[in-house]
Write an enzyme that holds these catalytic residues in place. Structure first.
Site, PDB file in Angstrom:
ATOM      1  N   ASN A 215       0.848  -1.198   0.000  1.00 18.67           N
ATOM      2  CA  ASN A 215       0.000   0.000   0.000  1.00 18.67           C
ATOM      3  C   ASN A 215       0.880   1.243   0.000  1.00 18.67           C
ATOM      4  O   ASN A 215       2.107   1.148  -0.005  1.00 18.67           O
ATOM      5  CB  ASN A 215      -0.966  -0.031   1.186  1.00 18.67           C
ATOM      6  CG  ASN A 215      -0.217  -0.080   2.503  1.00 18.67           C
ATOM      7  OD1 ASN A 215       0.514   0.829   2.849  1.00 18.67           O
ATOM      8  ND2 ASN A 215      -0.380  -1.188   3.243  1.00 18.67           N
ATOM      9  N   ASP A 284      -4.180  -6.200   4.994  1.00 13.80           N
ATOM     10  CA  ASP A 284      -5.221  -7.020   5.619  1.00 13.80           C
ATOM     11  C   ASP A 284      -5.158  -8.469   5.156  1.00 13.80           C
ATOM     12  O   ASP A 284      -5.469  -9.373   5.921  1.00 13.80           O
ATOM     13  CB  ASP A 284      -6.596  -6.432   5.296  1.00 13.80           C
ATOM     14  CG  ASP A 284      -6.822  -5.130   6.024  1.00 13.80           C
ATOM     15  OD1 ASP A 284      -6.487  -5.077   7.228  1.00 13.80           O
ATOM     16  OD2 ASP A 284      -7.292  -4.154   5.404  1.00 13.80           O
ATOM     17  N   LYS A 294       8.339 -16.989 -10.756  1.00 10.57           N
ATOM     18  CA  LYS A 294       7.535 -15.919 -11.348  1.00 10.57           C
ATOM     19  C   LYS A 294       6.403 -16.509 -12.182  1.00 10.57           C
ATOM     20  O   LYS A 294       6.632 -17.414 -12.996  1.00 10.57           O
ATOM     21  CB  LYS A 294       8.426 -15.029 -12.222  1.00 10.57           C
ATOM     22  CG  LYS A 294       7.675 -13.855 -12.807  1.00 10.57           C
ATOM     23  CD  LYS A 294       8.540 -13.013 -13.722  1.00 10.57           C
ATOM     24  CE  LYS A 294       7.671 -11.957 -14.388  1.00 10.57           C
ATOM     25  NZ  LYS A 294       8.385 -11.251 -15.449  1.00 10.57           N
ATOM     26  N   ILE A 314      -2.029  -7.423  14.416  1.00 15.59           N
ATOM     27  CA  ILE A 314      -0.898  -7.249  15.346  1.00 15.59           C
ATOM     28  C   ILE A 314      -1.335  -6.446  16.571  1.00 15.59           C
ATOM     29  O   ILE A 314      -1.078  -6.823  17.720  1.00 15.59           O
ATOM     30  CB  ILE A 314       0.271  -6.543  14.629  1.00 15.59           C
ATOM     31  CG1 ILE A 314       0.681  -7.359  13.400  1.00 15.59           C
ATOM     32  CG2 ILE A 314       1.444  -6.336  15.570  1.00 15.59           C
ATOM     33  CD1 ILE A 314       1.597  -6.622  12.426  1.00 15.59           C
ATOM     34  N   PHE A 330      -3.707   3.377  15.067  1.00 15.86           N
ATOM     35  CA  PHE A 330      -3.984   4.413  14.074  1.00 15.86           C
ATOM     36  C   PHE A 330      -5.133   3.940  13.193  1.00 15.86           C
ATOM     37  O   PHE A 330      -5.281   2.743  12.944  1.00 15.86           O
ATOM     38  CB  PHE A 330      -2.746   4.689  13.204  1.00 15.86           C
ATOM     39  CG  PHE A 330      -1.917   5.837  13.721  1.00 15.86           C
ATOM     40  CD1 PHE A 330      -1.246   5.738  14.925  1.00 15.86           C
ATOM     41  CD2 PHE A 330      -1.819   7.025  13.003  1.00 15.86           C
ATOM     42  CE1 PHE A 330      -0.493   6.795  15.411  1.00 15.86           C
ATOM     43  CE2 PHE A 330      -1.066   8.085  13.476  1.00 15.86           C
ATOM     44  CZ  PHE A 330      -0.402   7.976  14.682  1.00 15.86           C
ATOM     45  N   LYS A 344     -13.168   1.463  15.952  1.00 10.58           N
ATOM     46  CA  LYS A 344     -11.909   0.705  16.070  1.00 10.58           C
ATOM     47  C   LYS A 344     -11.450   0.606  17.524  1.00 10.58           C
ATOM     48  O   LYS A 344     -10.897  -0.405  17.941  1.00 10.58           O
ATOM     49  CB  LYS A 344     -10.838   1.404  15.226  1.00 10.58           C
ATOM     50  CG  LYS A 344      -9.911   0.456  14.545  1.00 10.58           C
ATOM     51  CD  LYS A 344      -9.202   1.097  13.369  1.00 10.58           C
ATOM     52  CE  LYS A 344     -10.038   1.030  12.104  1.00 10.58           C
ATOM     53  NZ  LYS A 344      -9.306   1.400  10.904  1.00 10.58           N
ATOM     54  N   LYS A 348     -10.773  -3.127  18.696  1.00 15.02           N
ATOM     55  CA  LYS A 348      -9.398  -3.560  18.989  1.00 15.02           C
ATOM     56  C   LYS A 348      -9.120  -3.604  20.494  1.00 15.02           C
ATOM     57  O   LYS A 348      -8.062  -4.049  20.913  1.00 15.02           O
ATOM     58  CB  LYS A 348      -8.407  -2.604  18.334  1.00 15.02           C
ATOM     59  CG  LYS A 348      -8.598  -2.446  16.839  1.00 15.02           C
ATOM     60  CD  LYS A 348      -7.425  -2.962  16.065  1.00 15.02           C
ATOM     61  CE  LYS A 348      -7.695  -2.843  14.585  1.00 15.02           C
ATOM     62  NZ  LYS A 348      -6.669  -3.480  13.771  1.00 15.02           N
TER      63      LYS A 348
HETATM   64  O1  C5P Z   1      -8.831  -1.169  10.760  1.00 15.95           O
HETATM   65  P1  C5P Z   1      -7.448  -1.671  10.886  1.00 15.95           P
HETATM   66  O2  C5P Z   1      -7.407  -3.101  11.322  1.00 15.95           O
HETATM   67  O3  C5P Z   1      -6.621  -1.432   9.646  1.00 15.95           O
HETATM   68  O4  C5P Z   1      -6.789  -0.831  12.070  1.00 15.95           O
HETATM   69  C1  C5P Z   1      -5.655  -0.081  11.944  1.00 15.95           C
HETATM   70  C2  C5P Z   1      -4.795  -0.184  13.173  1.00 15.95           C
HETATM   71  O5  C5P Z   1      -4.523  -1.542  13.471  1.00 15.95           O
HETATM   72  C3  C5P Z   1      -3.429   0.435  12.967  1.00 15.95           C
HETATM   73  O6  C5P Z   1      -2.957   0.868  14.228  1.00 15.95           O
HETATM   74  C4  C5P Z   1      -2.608  -0.721  12.444  1.00 15.95           C
HETATM   75  O7  C5P Z   1      -1.219  -0.543  12.664  1.00 15.95           O
HETATM   76  C5  C5P Z   1      -3.172  -1.885  13.230  1.00 15.95           C
HETATM   77  N1  C5P Z   1      -3.168  -3.165  12.508  1.00 15.95           N
HETATM   78  C6  C5P Z   1      -2.367  -4.191  12.939  1.00 15.95           C
HETATM   79  N2  C5P Z   1      -2.405  -5.398  12.306  1.00 15.95           N
HETATM   80  C7  C5P Z   1      -3.218  -5.601  11.250  1.00 15.95           C
HETATM   81  C8  C5P Z   1      -4.059  -4.561  10.804  1.00 15.95           C
HETATM   82  C9  C5P Z   1      -3.994  -3.338  11.444  1.00 15.95           C
HETATM   83  O8  C5P Z   1      -1.603  -3.985  13.886  1.00 15.95           O
HETATM   84  N3  C5P Z   1      -3.221  -6.780  10.653  1.00 15.95           N
END
Ligand code: C5P
Length: 402
Positions: A215, A284, A294, A314, A330, A344, A348
């Site tokens: 990204n 994601d 390849k 994470i 974030f 969120k 989370k």
């Molecule tokens: O909505 P999203 O899952 O993308 O939330 C973003 C937040 O979660 C950010 O702080 C991002 O660093 C963290 N994140 C993460 N691992 C993931 C997806 C997002 O730590 N697989």
């Protein structure tokens, strides 16, 4: 563009003898550019390496070279110079000058004003520069330890090629590193004694050996948070996805590529940190199996199909640790930043989410943040990312204090 970071600061820049004097010219320029006023003081040996005319032109002030300079009304240059200064920076600091400082000698203006300064009001920062054998000599090591014990801040030296042709420790830090170190020195030490873990940048999920999913995250916000936390006195670990950014000073960096590598690196470190700031834009999904070779484009065979699987979350994993760090997430959104950030926060299970407009900020040097927690919402208005990171660090410091 970052605000003038040394605005209103008055610096006495002392040069002792050494080939690194040429870097002091650039340092003067950078300090002035950052908003400081600079009074240059040179020893007789320094004048053998660079002209006072150069330093006067760059600092826009007459250089002072002698304790017998009769221009001050009271004839006390050694007193006057530090009474109006916010810091004395000696760059380069030669082996001989370190020996003088260690002994409290005062037989020329620069060592004299270092001794005569108000020790609690006018800090002394020194940037040693000398041949590696001179630096490694027990006498120099003894002297530098004594000078540090007396309260001076020692910046560097770095290792590398030396003017004498040898390679080793003793190079003076670069002008930009010294300027950044001075800026960091003046930041409030809100996170002294704390440990901070930051994830930053995008991740890269391989499709085959030459292609992948990633990204537009540049990592700039996360690197700014790591720098701001280090400036605030924290011990900082930065887990970075694939970005081309320099590591901030005094930050330990772990480079990773994929989300799973970032997950493993962060989870291995998380329990040892007081704070985790998840700025990384983690992919994601990833292809279930990256092709070993390849994937070839074959005429008439259509497009390849590959299935995706979800990456580990994470931040949620760290937030679920029983004795884990204080977690800050974030939320990079394209619209409705506050509503998404608040959702969120609950999903989370973290105490603080920082919302921002992803498409508007990815790759840019500035941003605007929305801090969302259980108590309410606070906007940090549009500014450069380092300024915002410092404000965020102050918010985090206040929250973990209570
Ligand atoms: O909505 P999203 O899952 O993308 O939330 C973003 C937040 O979660 C950010 O702080 C991002 O660093 C963290 N994140 C993460 N691992 C993931 C997806 C997002 O730590 N697989």
């Amino acid at each position: 563009m970052t605000a003038l970071q040394l605005d209103g600061r008055h610096i006495v820049l002392g040069l002792s003898g050494g080939i690194a004097c040429y870097k002091a010219a650039e340092l003067t320029r950078l300090l002035i550019k950052a908003g400081a006023s600079v009074q240059v003081v040179m020893t007789e040996a320094a004048e053998k390496f660079i002209g006072a005319v150069t330093m006067q032109a760059l600092s826009n002030r007459a250089v002072v070279t002698s304790q017998w300079d009769a221009r001050p009304d009271n004839n006390m240059a050694h007193i006057n110079l530090t009474r109006e200064a916010d810091a004395v920076v000696v760059a380069p600091a030669s082996a001989d000058f370190l020996a003088k400082l260690a002994q409290g000698r005062a037989d020329e203006l620069l060592s004299l004003l270092c001794l005569a300064r108000r020790i609690d009001e006018c800090p002394l920062l020194i940037a040693p520069a000398m041949n590696r054998e001179m630096w490694a000599h027990p006498a120099t090591q003894r002297n530098v330890a004594q000078v540090a014990a007396d309260g001076a801040v020692v910046l560097g030296p770095a290792a590398g090629d030396q003017a004498c042709g040898e390679i080793g420790d003793g190079r003076m830090l670069e002008a930009a590193e010294l300027c950044d170190a001075l800026i960091a020195f003046f930041q409030p030490k809100l996170l002294a004694g704390r440990t901070v873990l930051v994830s930053a940048g995008p991740t890269y999920e391989a499709i085959d050996p030459v292609r992948g999913i990633t990204n537009l995250s540049s990592g700039k916000m996360g690197f700014a948070v790591a720098r701001a936390a280090a400036e605030a006195g924290a011990v900082v670990t930065l887990v970075a996805g694939p970005v081309a950014l320099p590591t901030p000073a005094r930050v330990t960096r772990i480079d990773v590529t994929s989300a799973r590598q970032m997950h493993d690196a962060v989870l291995a470190a998380a329990a040892a940190h007081d704070v985790f700031v998840a700025t990384a834009a983690v992919a994601d999904w990833r292809p279930i199996d990256a092709a070993a070779q390849k994937i070839k484009k074959v005429a008439g065979q259509g497009v390849p199909a590959f299935s995706l699987v979800e990456n580990p979350d994470i931040l949620a994993a760290v937030a679920a640790l029983s004795t884990g760090p204080y977690c800050v997430g974030f939320a990079a959104e394209s619209h409705d930043v506050e509503a998404h950030a608040r959702a969120k926060l609950e999903r989370k299970k973290v105490p603080l989410i920082v919302g921002n407009l992803g498409p508007a900020t990815f790759g840019q040097d500035d941003n605007a943040l929305l801090l969302v927690d259980a108590k309410g919402t606070r906007a940090l208005p549009h500014a450069d990312k380092l300024t915002l990171a410092r404000q965020l660090v102050a918010e985090i410091a206040a929250r973990i204090k209570s």
